[in-house]
Design an enzyme around this catalytic site. Structure first.
Site, short mmCIF file in Angstrom:
data_model
loop_
_atom_site.label_atom_id
_atom_site.label_comp_id
_atom_site.label_asym_id
_atom_site.label_seq_id
_atom_site.Cartn_x
_atom_site.Cartn_y
_atom_site.Cartn_z
N ARG A 1 -13.57 6.80 7.83
CA ARG A 1 -12.63 7.75 7.08
C ARG A 1 -13.31 8.92 6.64
NH1 ARG A 1 -10.02 5.72 2.27
NH2 ARG A 1 -9.88 3.74 3.22
N GLU B 1 0.20 2.36 2.51
CA GLU B 1 0.54 1.83 1.36
C GLU B 1 1.33 2.55 0.39
OE1 GLU B 1 -2.13 -0.63 -0.72
OE2 GLU B 1 -0.74 -1.27 -2.19
N LYS C 1 -7.00 7.14 -3.92
CA LYS C 1 -5.73 7.18 -4.51
C LYS C 1 -5.79 6.80 -6.10
CE LYS C 1 -3.22 5.12 -1.07
NZ LYS C 1 -2.36 4.28 -0.30
P1 ATP Z 1 -7.31 4.90 -0.56
O1 ATP Z 1 -8.50 4.19 -0.35
O2 ATP Z 1 -7.17 6.31 -0.95
O3 ATP Z 1 -6.35 4.17 -1.69
P2 ATP Z 1 -5.93 3.47 1.49
O4 ATP Z 1 -6.65 3.39 2.73
O5 ATP Z 1 -5.79 2.37 0.70
O6 ATP Z 1 -6.37 4.84 0.97
P3 ATP Z 1 -3.54 3.44 2.79
O7 ATP Z 1 -2.16 3.87 2.40
O8 ATP Z 1 -3.46 2.01 3.17
O9 ATP Z 1 -4.48 4.02 2.01
O10 ATP Z 1 -3.66 4.24 4.27
C1 ATP Z 1 -2.90 4.46 5.43
C2 ATP Z 1 -3.55 4.66 6.54
O11 ATP Z 1 -4.38 5.72 6.32
C3 ATP Z 1 -4.74 3.43 6.78
O12 ATP Z 1 -4.44 3.35 8.05
C4 ATP Z 1 -5.95 4.00 6.26
O13 ATP Z 1 -6.99 3.62 7.10
C5 ATP Z 1 -5.70 5.54 6.56
N1 ATP Z 1 -6.78 6.41 5.57
C6 ATP Z 1 -6.89 6.13 4.27
N2 ATP Z 1 -7.82 7.13 3.92
C7 ATP Z 1 -8.29 7.74 4.97
C8 ATP Z 1 -9.24 8.74 5.08
N3 ATP Z 1 -9.85 9.21 3.96
N4 ATP Z 1 -9.61 9.10 6.29
C9 ATP Z 1 -8.87 8.71 7.31
N5 ATP Z 1 -8.01 7.86 7.21
C10 ATP Z 1 -7.56 7.26 6.07
MG MG Z 2 -5.01 0.67 2.22
#
Ligand code: ATP
Ligand code: MG
Length: 573
Positions: A275, A50, A285
């Protein structure tokens, strides 16, 4: 909320012993799907960020996993921006994400997609569901929707608008799209089951009204799909075979399956993994944005940030990050990885390829009394004893040099083998010197200069240099030194798990120490931003982006101390 104790002990040996393929349950699923020809032999993944922040090391794990699988199975991996939320997303983030994925060494070729590319298709899909009696326009407010939803132990209540006719729903949905209603006044919801044990199935919202400009679609839309409604369908439209996501989406899988089944469209397979969580680090984030906005750090790419851009600025290499991702593998259950493993992965990479140089961070002037005034010797120094291919260089030696303040003690503690009054030490690649006098500041009593004598018979590498002393220290010739500023970074958090609500209380106030009077050997005069070195005995350093010939700036990438090996040895013994 403080999470329950998660062990930070991770044994890299286990990850290294089994090859990554053998330990990765996702690859096992893919192997099986290939064996049964489930997707006609296709392997197609995607990385779906995102664009609401910069990527972090957790994302790097997901990138290495998705692009790595595509690479190893001759498949494809798309870069898809999940841009369903117009208010939090910015073009700056899109650009930074692309830069970071590329820097990590992966390529999506022309497959750069956006969930917003599918807004028209998603709208059509919604109309299909309305016509099937599977979706309805609901006039409850967001608060009321929440109230009606029930809890994990109690069933929800049906919305009073649930049984509108298909005609009325179609008309209202179209008017929603045409901008006739204010934000938040209505939603489109799937009509599933308000008493379903899985809360995601209790008539989830598919569209909300939001009169906001979108970074790609401008003002075309004032209704936006929810992530839940957009994500599975986006995977389907792109023909993704294995839709790999993090564990929190396991509960959503039932809903994604329901949508695909009701729409009767192509069905990718969702697989969830844990994760990445790192000790001494926050990764959400939202918190990273707060660190930036509340000035705890200097920006998203501050070298203390766990962002990919921060790690890059700190001096991390893409190879080290990919190696780290391999070592941690993929797990089905949450676990916390020791940040020392990340640092160790970096050291292993840098040790082999970064040139060794001599630099003095906290200089103490040393005059070698018996060395001729204007004599300069060019001494041979190895660029990397671990890697003979890296050759050698010349370093100038002269009467006045700098050594590290810490390498001299007026009153040496036991087993101190460096310099002290009357004692000898070897200067790396040069001579043995002996301290004969100490000059102090009259007011402060601080040691400001040493006088030494050198033994001409002890030149390094010469046939007579048999004499041994216990300590060897580094130095820089004063007349030839390059001035520099060094920034010593440390962990941003003082506790292992700073995930609680009071996480700000644990920010390390000493995470940055700036030293402005560093002295470097002259070969560093031509170093460019991002060049990496091992400063002998001190650590790995890289030139910062903001460095100029007038103001040479170095970031400490990582110390030499291998805490990880110690932990590992302790764990084994
Ligand atoms: P945050 O919780 O930090 O806002 P998010 O999951 O909302 O992170 P996205 O931009 O939606 O962030 O993530 C893009 C991809 O990266 C998704 O497929 C998500 O599952 C993966 N991802 C995000 N954080 C992690 C993590 N800590 N470990 C592994 N994969 C991750
Ligand atoms: Mg997300």
């Amino acid at each position: 909320m403080i999470k329950n104790s998660k062990s930070a002990i991770y044994n890299p040996q286990l990850a290294l012993e089994g090859s990554q393929k053998a330990t990765n349950f996702i690859r096992e699923i893919i192997d099986e799907d290939l064996r049964t020809n489930k997707y006609d032999g296709r392997v197609y993944t995607r990385f779906p960020p995102e664009p609401n922040g910069y990527l972090h090391i957790g994302h790097a794990k997901s990138i290495c996993l998705n692009f790595g699988i595509a690479r190893d199975y001759n498949g494809l991996c798309n870069l898809r921006f999940d841009d369903t939320n117009p208010t939090k997303e910015e073009v700056e983030y899109v650009e930074s994400i692309k830069e970071d994925v590329r820097w990590l060494g992966f390529d999506w070729n022309d497959r750069e997609y956006y969930a917003s590319d599918y807004f028209d298709q998603l709208y059509e899909y919604a109309i299909q569901l309305i016509k099937k009696g599977e979706a309805y326009v609901c006039d409850l407010s967001a608060d009321e929707v929440r109230e009606y939803r029930g809890t994990l132990t109690e069933p929800g209540k049906e919305s009073p608008y649930r049984n509108r006719s298909d005609e009325e729903n179609l008309e209202l949905f179209e008017r929603m799209k045409n901008g006739e209603f204010p934000d938040g006044s209505r939603t489109l919801r799937a009509k599933i089951d308000m008493s379903h044990p899985n809360m995601n199935m209790r008539d989830p919202v598919m569209y909300r009204i939001l009169h906001a400009s979108h970074h790609r679609t401008g003002d075309k839309w004032c209704i936006y799909p929810t992530y839940d409604w957009a994500h599975g369908q986006s995977d389907s439209i792109e023909g993704i075979t294995h839709s790999i996501c993090t564990l929190e989406f396991a509960d959503h899988r039932l809903l994604y399956d329901w949508f695909l089944d009701e729409l009767e469209i192509y069905h990718p397979q969702q697989i969830e993994f844990a994760r990445l969580e790192l000790s001494y680090t926050v990764m959400s984030k939202r918190k990273l944005l707060q660190l930036v906005e509340e000035d705890y750090v200097k920006g998203w790419d501050d070298p203390r940030m766990p962002t990919i851009s921060g790690l890059r600025r700190r001096g991390y290499t893409p190879e080290a990050i990919r190696y780290f991702a391999d070592r941690i593998g993929v797990a089905k259950r949450e676990n916390m990885i020791d940040v020392a493993l990340l640092e160790d992965s970096l050291r292993e990479d840098l040790n082999k390829r970064s040139p060794r140089v001599m630099a003095v961070l906290r200089p103490l002037k040393v005059v070698i009394d018996n060395y001729p005034d204007d004599k300069i010797e060019e001494l041979d120094a190895l660029n990397n004893p671990e890697n003979p291919n890296m050759g050698s260089r010349k370093i100038p030696f002269s009467k006045v040099i700098y050594i590290e303040q810490d390498d001299f003690r007026e009153v040496p503690p036991p087993k101190y083998f460096r310099l002290s009054p009357g004692n000898e030490v070897r200067l790396r690649y040069a001579y043995i010197i002996k301290c004969v006098d100490v000059v102090k500041d009259k007011k402060s009593g601080e040691v400001i200069e040493l006088h030494c004598t050198y033994d001409p018979e002890t030149k390094s590498g010469s046939s007579q240099s048999q004499r041994k002393v216990k300590g060897t220290i580094h130095w820089v010739s004063a007349a030839h030194a390059v001035n520099a500023e060094a920034r010593l970074y440390d962990r941003l958090f003082m506790i292992e798990d700073p995930s609680g609500d009071n996480w700000r209380d644990f920010i390390n106030p000493n995470s940055l120490v700036v030293l402005t009077t560093c002295k470097l050997e002259p070969s560093l005069a031509t170093a460019k931003p991002q060049d990496r070195f091992q400063f002998e005995r001190l650590g790995y350093f890289c030139v910062d982006y903001d460095s100029t010939p007038k103001r040479f700036l170095f970031n400490r990438t990582v110390t030499l101390r291998d805490t990880w090996t110690k932990i590992e040895k302790a764990a084994k013994s």
